[in-house]
Design a protein around this motif. Structure first.
Motif, PDB file in Angstrom:
ATOM      1  N   TRP A  18       0.490  -1.430   0.358  1.00  0.00           N
ATOM      2  CA  TRP A  18      -0.312   0.273   0.117  1.00  0.00           C
ATOM      3  C   TRP A  18       0.481   0.970  -0.443  1.00  0.00           C
ATOM      4  O   TRP A  18       1.052   2.040  -0.427  1.00  0.00           O
ATOM      5  N   ILE A  19       1.873   1.601   0.770  1.00  0.00           N
ATOM      6  CA  ILE A  19       3.036   2.535   0.668  1.00  0.00           C
ATOM      7  C   ILE A  19       3.232   3.020  -0.403  1.00  0.00           C
ATOM      8  O   ILE A  19       3.365   4.073  -0.553  1.00  0.00           O
ATOM      9  N   ASP A  20       3.804   1.531  -1.230  1.00  0.00           N
ATOM     10  CA  ASP A  20       4.938   1.405  -2.436  1.00  0.00           C
ATOM     11  C   ASP A  20       3.902   2.140  -3.263  1.00  0.00           C
ATOM     12  O   ASP A  20       4.337   2.592  -4.239  1.00  0.00           O
ATOM     13  N   GLN A  21       2.701   1.817  -3.587  1.00  0.00           N
ATOM     14  CA  GLN A  21       1.845   1.634  -4.594  1.00  0.00           C
ATOM     15  C   GLN A  21       0.770   2.922  -4.382  1.00  0.00           C
ATOM     16  O   GLN A  21       0.077   3.532  -5.340  1.00  0.00           O
ATOM     17  N   TYR A  22       0.365   3.408  -2.827  1.00  0.00           N
ATOM     18  CA  TYR A  22      -0.857   4.461  -2.590  1.00  0.00           C
ATOM     19  C   TYR A  22      -0.317   5.306  -2.099  1.00  0.00           C
ATOM     20  O   TYR A  22      -1.341   6.691  -2.211  1.00  0.00           O
ATOM     21  N   GLY A  23       0.966   5.142  -1.681  1.00  0.00           N
ATOM     22  CA  GLY A  23       1.369   6.064  -0.755  1.00  0.00           C
ATOM     23  C   GLY A  23       1.380   7.889  -0.979  1.00  0.00           C
ATOM     24  O   GLY A  23       0.797   8.804  -0.661  1.00  0.00           O
ATOM     25  N   ASN A  24       2.592   7.983  -2.457  1.00  0.00           N
ATOM     26  CA  ASN A  24       2.104   9.590  -2.974  1.00  0.00           C
ATOM     27  C   ASN A  24       1.306   9.893  -3.296  1.00  0.00           C
ATOM     28  O   ASN A  24       0.860  11.067  -3.127  1.00  0.00           O
ATOM     29  N   TYR A  25       0.097   8.644  -4.101  1.00  0.00           N
ATOM     30  CA  TYR A  25      -1.180   9.573  -4.497  1.00  0.00           C
ATOM     31  C   TYR A  25      -1.466   9.804  -3.226  1.00  0.00           C
ATOM     32  O   TYR A  25      -3.225  10.597  -3.237  1.00  0.00           O
ATOM     33  N   LEU A  26      -1.863   8.850  -1.955  1.00  0.00           N
ATOM     34  CA  LEU A  26      -2.534   9.658  -0.835  1.00  0.00           C
ATOM     35  C   LEU A  26      -2.354  10.606  -0.484  1.00  0.00           C
ATOM     36  O   LEU A  26      -3.388  11.901  -0.156  1.00  0.00           O
ATOM     37  N   TYR A  27      -0.628  10.447  -0.419  1.00  0.00           N
ATOM     38  CA  TYR A  27      -0.452  11.608   0.754  1.00  0.00           C
ATOM     39  C   TYR A  27      -1.307  13.343  -0.465  1.00  0.00           C
ATOM     40  O   TYR A  27      -1.396  14.190  -0.113  1.00  0.00           O
ATOM     41  N   ARG A  28      -0.728  13.162  -1.449  1.00  0.00           N
ATOM     42  CA  ARG A  28      -1.026  14.503  -2.498  1.00  0.00           C
ATOM     43  C   ARG A  28      -2.313  14.750  -2.274  1.00  0.00           C
ATOM     44  O   ARG A  28      -2.621  16.053  -2.347  1.00  0.00           O
ATOM     45  N   GLN A  64      -8.232  -1.751  -4.762  1.00  0.00           N
ATOM     46  CA  GLN A  64      -7.690  -0.922  -3.425  1.00  0.00           C
ATOM     47  C   GLN A  64      -7.035   0.985  -3.257  1.00  0.00           C
ATOM     48  O   GLN A  64      -8.125   1.133  -2.428  1.00  0.00           O
ATOM     49  N   ARG A  65      -7.031   1.006  -4.383  1.00  0.00           N
ATOM     50  CA  ARG A  65      -6.596   2.914  -4.476  1.00  0.00           C
ATOM     51  C   ARG A  65      -8.041   3.505  -4.389  1.00  0.00           C
ATOM     52  O   ARG A  65      -7.797   4.094  -3.362  1.00  0.00           O
ATOM     53  N   GLY A  66      -8.590   2.987  -4.810  1.00  0.00           N
ATOM     54  CA  GLY A  66     -10.867   3.556  -4.337  1.00  0.00           C
ATOM     55  C   GLY A  66     -10.815   3.229  -3.048  1.00  0.00           C
ATOM     56  O   GLY A  66     -10.953   4.666  -2.441  1.00  0.00           O
ATOM     57  N   ILE A  71     -11.949   5.486   2.344  1.00  0.00           N
ATOM     58  CA  ILE A  71     -11.463   5.391   3.431  1.00  0.00           C
ATOM     59  C   ILE A  71     -10.531   7.252   4.262  1.00  0.00           C
ATOM     60  O   ILE A  71     -10.830   8.218   5.191  1.00  0.00           O
ATOM     61  N   LEU A  72      -9.463   7.360   3.490  1.00  0.00           N
ATOM     62  CA  LEU A  72      -9.299   8.723   3.596  1.00  0.00           C
ATOM     63  C   LEU A  72      -9.980  10.128   3.448  1.00  0.00           C
ATOM     64  O   LEU A  72      -9.710  10.600   4.103  1.00  0.00           O
ATOM     65  N   LYS A  73     -10.939   9.906   2.053  1.00  0.00           N
ATOM     66  CA  LYS A  73     -11.726  11.100   2.867  1.00  0.00           C
ATOM     67  C   LYS A  73     -12.599  11.506   3.984  1.00  0.00           C
ATOM     68  O   LYS A  73     -12.543  12.398   4.178  1.00  0.00           O
ATOM     69  N   ARG A  74     -13.096  10.073   4.408  1.00  0.00           N
ATOM     70  CA  ARG A  74     -13.544   9.928   5.700  1.00  0.00           C
ATOM     71  C   ARG A  74     -12.440  10.264   7.091  1.00  0.00           C
ATOM     72  O   ARG A  74     -13.385  11.203   7.829  1.00  0.00           O
ATOM     73  N   LYS A  75     -11.313  10.303   6.681  1.00  0.00           N
ATOM     74  CA  LYS A  75     -10.431  10.885   7.660  1.00  0.00           C
ATOM     75  C   LYS A  75     -10.429  12.040   7.371  1.00  0.00           C
ATOM     76  O   LYS A  75      -9.828  13.156   8.807  1.00  0.00           O
ATOM     77  N   ILE A  76     -10.408  12.959   6.189  1.00  0.00           N
ATOM     78  CA  ILE A  76     -10.162  14.123   5.568  1.00  0.00           C
ATOM     79  C   ILE A  76     -11.295  15.284   6.312  1.00  0.00           C
ATOM     80  O   ILE A  76     -11.131  15.621   7.285  1.00  0.00           O
ATOM     81  N   LEU A  77     -12.705  14.403   6.708  1.00  0.00           N
ATOM     82  CA  LEU A  77     -14.006  15.041   7.081  1.00  0.00           C
ATOM     83  C   LEU A  77     -13.430  15.210   8.245  1.00  0.00           C
ATOM     84  O   LEU A  77     -14.781  16.027   9.221  1.00  0.00           O
ATOM     85  N   ASP A  78     -13.180  13.609   9.343  1.00  0.00           N
ATOM     86  CA  ASP A  78     -13.174  13.894  10.686  1.00  0.00           C
ATOM     87  C   ASP A  78     -12.545  15.220  11.255  1.00  0.00           C
ATOM     88  O   ASP A  78     -12.454  15.862  12.077  1.00  0.00           O
ATOM     89  N   LEU A  79     -11.178  15.669   9.703  1.00  0.00           N
ATOM     90  CA  LEU A  79     -10.305  16.215  10.886  1.00  0.00           C
ATOM     91  C   LEU A  79     -11.150  17.837  10.919  1.00  0.00           C
ATOM     92  O   LEU A  79     -10.890  18.441  11.377  1.00  0.00           O
ATOM     93  N   PHE A  80     -11.951  18.220   9.515  1.00  0.00           N
ATOM     94  CA  PHE A  80     -11.970  19.345   9.281  1.00  0.00           C
ATOM     95  C   PHE A  80     -13.646  18.986  10.603  1.00  0.00           C
ATOM     96  O   PHE A  80     -13.733  20.355  11.118  1.00  0.00           O
ATOM     97  N   ARG A  81     -14.004  18.317  10.784  1.00  0.00           N
ATOM     98  CA  ARG A  81     -14.932  18.395  12.254  1.00  0.00           C
ATOM     99  C   ARG A  81     -14.302  18.875  13.225  1.00  0.00           C
ATOM    100  O   ARG A  81     -15.285  19.327  14.033  1.00  0.00           O
TER     101      ARG A  81
END
Length: 195
Positions: A18-28, A64-66, A71-81
């Motif tokens: 996950w980190i190798d394949q999706y880490g940079n995409y998720l971080y950006r 898996q990326r999607g 999951i990431l979108k929900r975590k970002i929304l949690d941070l906004f809340r």
């Protein structure tokens, strides 16, 4: 996609992959929404941990990326809340910035009227997105959060209000202020970096 056996599921959910394949995409993605490298790293880590904890919920119907992005979108929304509830963010919006842009009758100040218009061709240039990210960083956090959710993530007014526990009138005030500040920032930075 075929149903995954439990053994296949464990192989597919290898954290280092996950980190190798999706880490940079998720971080950006997180950085473009949060405008803060540390916060982006934190929510990506939270999303990856949540993915591990709920690996059994991945049905294999999508990528898996999607799935991780959801999951990431929900975590970002949690941070906004969390930011919205945090009392340290309640006074940052300060006074009304529209006073700088409008006269007492509500008309654009002549010297600024032209300054808020961007050339249409700039929307297709990578420079625009870099400048937009910089301008989002300069906004008060609540204004930036509302702008990202409503305008960039295209969420409905009702959803944004529900998620951030604000009234529609407050949302529109925050959006109005964000748009005014962004317009001025984009215009000034665009011409500063173009010249």
């Amino acid at each position: 996609m075929d149903n995954l056996t439990e053994a296949d599921n464990r192989q597919v959910f290898e954290p280092s992959a996950w980190i190798d394949q999706y880490g940079n995409y998720l971080y950006r993605y997180a950085l473009s929404r949060l405008r803060d490298g540390e916060a982006a790293e934190e929510v990506v880590q939270q999303a990856l941990v949540a993915g591990l904890q709920h690996a059994g919920q991945f049905t294999g119907q999508g990528s898996q990326r999607g799935w991780l992005l959801g999951i990431l979108k929900r975590k970002i929304l949690d941070l906004f809340r969390q930011r919205n509830r945090d009392s340290s963010f309640t006074s940052e919006d300060g006074g009304d910035p529209s006073d700088k842009f409008f006269d007492r009758q509500g008309n654009w100040r002549p010297e600024l009227q032209a300054a808020i218009r961007l050339p249409l061709d700039s929307l297709e240039r990578e420079e625009f997105w870099q400048i937009l990210r910089g301008c989002l960083e300069s906004l008060p956090t609540r204004q930036a959060d509302v702008f990202v959710l409503r305008e960039m993530d295209d969420r409905s007014t009702e959803d944004v209000c529900k998620d951030l526990e604000i009234k529609a009138s407050n949302l529109w005030v925050l959006l109005h202020r964000a748009r005014l500040r962004l317009a001025t920032c984009l215009k000034s930075r665009w011409y500063r970096e173009s010249n």
